[in-house]
Structures are given as structure tokens and as C-alpha cells.
Design a protein around this motif. Structure first.
Motif, short mmCIF file in Angstrom:
data_model
loop_
_atom_site.label_atom_id
_atom_site.label_comp_id
_atom_site.label_asym_id
_atom_site.label_seq_id
_atom_site.Cartn_x
_atom_site.Cartn_y
_atom_site.Cartn_z
N GLN A 202 1.58 10.85 -13.64
CA GLN A 202 2.62 9.92 -13.22
C GLN A 202 3.39 9.45 -14.45
O GLN A 202 2.81 9.23 -15.52
CB GLN A 202 1.99 8.72 -12.50
CG GLN A 202 3.00 7.80 -11.85
CD GLN A 202 2.33 6.74 -11.01
OE1 GLN A 202 1.11 6.56 -11.06
NE2 GLN A 202 3.11 6.03 -10.24
N VAL A 203 4.70 9.29 -14.31
CA VAL A 203 5.54 8.86 -15.41
C VAL A 203 6.36 7.67 -14.95
O VAL A 203 6.82 7.60 -13.81
CB VAL A 203 6.44 10.03 -15.88
CG1 VAL A 203 7.35 10.55 -14.78
CG2 VAL A 203 7.25 9.62 -17.10
N HIS A 204 6.52 6.70 -15.85
CA HIS A 204 7.31 5.51 -15.57
C HIS A 204 8.70 5.69 -16.15
O HIS A 204 8.84 6.05 -17.33
CB HIS A 204 6.63 4.29 -16.17
CG HIS A 204 7.35 3.01 -15.93
ND1 HIS A 204 7.51 2.47 -14.67
CD2 HIS A 204 7.97 2.15 -16.78
CE1 HIS A 204 8.18 1.34 -14.75
NE2 HIS A 204 8.47 1.12 -16.03
N LEU A 205 9.72 5.46 -15.33
CA LEU A 205 11.10 5.70 -15.74
C LEU A 205 11.91 4.40 -15.70
O LEU A 205 11.79 3.63 -14.74
CB LEU A 205 11.76 6.72 -14.81
CG LEU A 205 11.07 8.08 -14.70
CD1 LEU A 205 11.71 8.92 -13.60
CD2 LEU A 205 11.12 8.81 -16.02
N VAL A 206 12.73 4.20 -16.71
CA VAL A 206 13.61 3.03 -16.77
C VAL A 206 15.02 3.48 -17.11
O VAL A 206 15.23 4.11 -18.15
CB VAL A 206 13.12 2.00 -17.81
CG1 VAL A 206 14.10 0.83 -17.88
CG2 VAL A 206 11.72 1.50 -17.46
N GLU A 207 15.96 3.14 -16.22
CA GLU A 207 17.36 3.47 -16.46
C GLU A 207 18.07 2.31 -17.15
O GLU A 207 17.70 1.13 -16.97
CB GLU A 207 18.09 3.75 -15.13
CG GLU A 207 17.49 4.84 -14.28
CD GLU A 207 16.54 4.30 -13.23
OE1 GLU A 207 16.33 4.97 -12.20
OE2 GLU A 207 15.99 3.19 -13.43
N SER A 208 19.10 2.64 -17.91
CA SER A 208 19.96 1.63 -18.53
C SER A 208 21.32 2.23 -18.78
O SER A 208 21.51 3.45 -18.65
CB SER A 208 19.34 1.12 -19.83
OG SER A 208 19.26 2.15 -20.78
N GLY A 209 22.27 1.37 -19.15
CA GLY A 209 23.60 1.85 -19.50
C GLY A 209 24.67 1.63 -18.45
O GLY A 209 25.83 1.93 -18.68
N GLY A 210 24.27 1.13 -17.30
CA GLY A 210 25.26 0.88 -16.27
C GLY A 210 26.13 -0.32 -16.62
O GLY A 210 25.89 -1.03 -17.59
N GLY A 211 27.17 -0.54 -15.81
CA GLY A 211 28.06 -1.66 -16.04
C GLY A 211 29.35 -1.50 -15.29
O GLY A 211 29.47 -0.64 -14.41
N LEU A 212 30.31 -2.34 -15.65
CA LEU A 212 31.64 -2.32 -15.04
C LEU A 212 32.59 -1.56 -15.96
O LEU A 212 32.66 -1.86 -17.17
CB LEU A 212 32.13 -3.75 -14.81
CG LEU A 212 33.57 -3.91 -14.34
CD1 LEU A 212 33.75 -3.30 -12.95
CD2 LEU A 212 33.96 -5.39 -14.35
N VAL A 213 33.30 -0.61 -15.41
CA VAL A 213 34.24 0.18 -16.21
C VAL A 213 35.50 0.42 -15.39
O VAL A 213 35.43 0.50 -14.15
CB VAL A 213 33.58 1.50 -16.65
CG1 VAL A 213 33.21 2.38 -15.47
CG2 VAL A 213 34.45 2.26 -17.65
N GLN A 214 36.62 0.55 -16.05
CA GLN A 214 37.88 0.83 -15.36
C GLN A 214 37.97 2.30 -14.98
O GLN A 214 37.34 3.15 -15.63
CB GLN A 214 39.06 0.46 -16.25
CG GLN A 214 39.21 -1.03 -16.49
CD GLN A 214 40.47 -1.37 -17.25
OE1 GLN A 214 41.09 -0.52 -17.88
NE2 GLN A 214 40.87 -2.64 -17.18
N PRO A 215 38.72 2.62 -13.95
CA PRO A 215 38.94 4.03 -13.61
C PRO A 215 39.44 4.82 -14.82
O PRO A 215 40.29 4.33 -15.58
CB PRO A 215 39.99 3.97 -12.51
CG PRO A 215 39.77 2.64 -11.87
CD PRO A 215 39.39 1.72 -13.00
N GLY A 216 38.89 6.00 -14.99
CA GLY A 216 39.22 6.82 -16.15
C GLY A 216 38.33 6.58 -17.35
O GLY A 216 38.38 7.34 -18.32
N GLY A 217 37.51 5.56 -17.29
CA GLY A 217 36.63 5.22 -18.39
C GLY A 217 35.35 6.05 -18.41
O GLY A 217 35.16 6.96 -17.58
N SER A 218 34.49 5.71 -19.36
CA SER A 218 33.24 6.47 -19.56
C SER A 218 32.05 5.52 -19.68
O SER A 218 32.20 4.37 -20.11
CB SER A 218 33.33 7.31 -20.83
OG SER A 218 34.38 8.25 -20.75
#
Length: 125
Positions: A1-17
Motif C-alpha cells: 500500500q502506498v500513501h499519496l498526497v497531491e499538491s499544486g492546485g489553485g486558481l488560474v486564469q484561462p490560458g494559464g498553467s
């Protein structure tokens, strides 16, 4: 079993990255294929991309081809999802998941055993 943690999300304008990260603990990431999924409000969770454990082969759903890139750094136990040219319809909670292989059915949730808690991506002006 592996524990996974996501990050890096947020609010961005269309066309952004944005670049999402999926960090694993409890087990080395070397042996796992990693998939990224997303779920928008009122919609089913859908497969976005998958990267295999051995040869780094990748799959993408049609709507993100040419805009998203999945990659992995096994030394850091991390898989990334680089998202560019973002559109409002990319808005969703993004999840990473660990499985054994990226098969032709990589987009099916049942191919994965362990899931992260998700990170919110909102594309809006």
C-alpha cells in the motif's frame, strides 16, 4: 500500500498553467503506475493521464492531449502533471492514484488501488 498526497492546485486564469505534484510515501514509487483523474461538480471521475512504472509510457485523455504532460521522478517519489493552456472546463478536483500497470483500460478507476485526497484546480477569469 502506498500513501499519496497531491499538491499544486489553485486558481488560474484561462490560458494559464499549473503543475500538480503527487508525492508517495510508505512505499517506493518505482513499482507503480500512476494515474491522474479529475472530478468536476456533478460529474463522474474521469481519467486524465497515466504513466507506467517501467518504461515511462504515457496515456492521455483526448481533451488534454497537447496541453498536459505527465512525468515522474522516482528519486523524489513524485509524479507531476504539468497543465498548460488551461480552460474553464479543466476545473475539477484532481486526484492521483497508484496501480500496477497502465493498460489500455488505464482510465478505469478499478485499475488503481490507492488514491490521494485530491487538489482543487479552478480555471476562471
Amino acid at each position: 500500500q502506498v500513501h499519496l498526497v497531491e499538491s499544486g492546485g489553485g486558481l488560474v486564469q484561462p490560458g494559464g498553467s499549473l503543475r500538480l505534484s503527487c508525492v508517495a510515501s510508505g512505499s517506493t514509487l518505482d513499482y507503480y503506475a500512476i494515474g491522474w483523474f479529475r472530478q468536476a461538480p456533478g460529474k463522474e471521475r474521469e481519467g486524465v493521464s497515466c504513466i507506467s512504472s517501467s518504461d515511462g509510457f504515457t496515456y492521455y485523455t483526448e481533451s488534454v492531449k497537447g496541453r498536459f504532460t505527465i512525468s515522474r521522478d522516482n528519486a523524489k517519489n513524485t509524479v507531476y502533471l504539468q497543465m498548460s493552456s488551461l480552460k474553464p472546463e479543466d476545473t475539477a478536483v484532481y486526484y492521483c492514484a497508484a496501480g500496477l500497470l497502465c493498460l489500455s483500460t488505464w482510465y478505469q478507476r478499478g485499475q488503481y488501488d490507492d488514491w490521494g485526497q485530491g487538489t482543487q484546480v479552478t480555471v476562471s477569469s
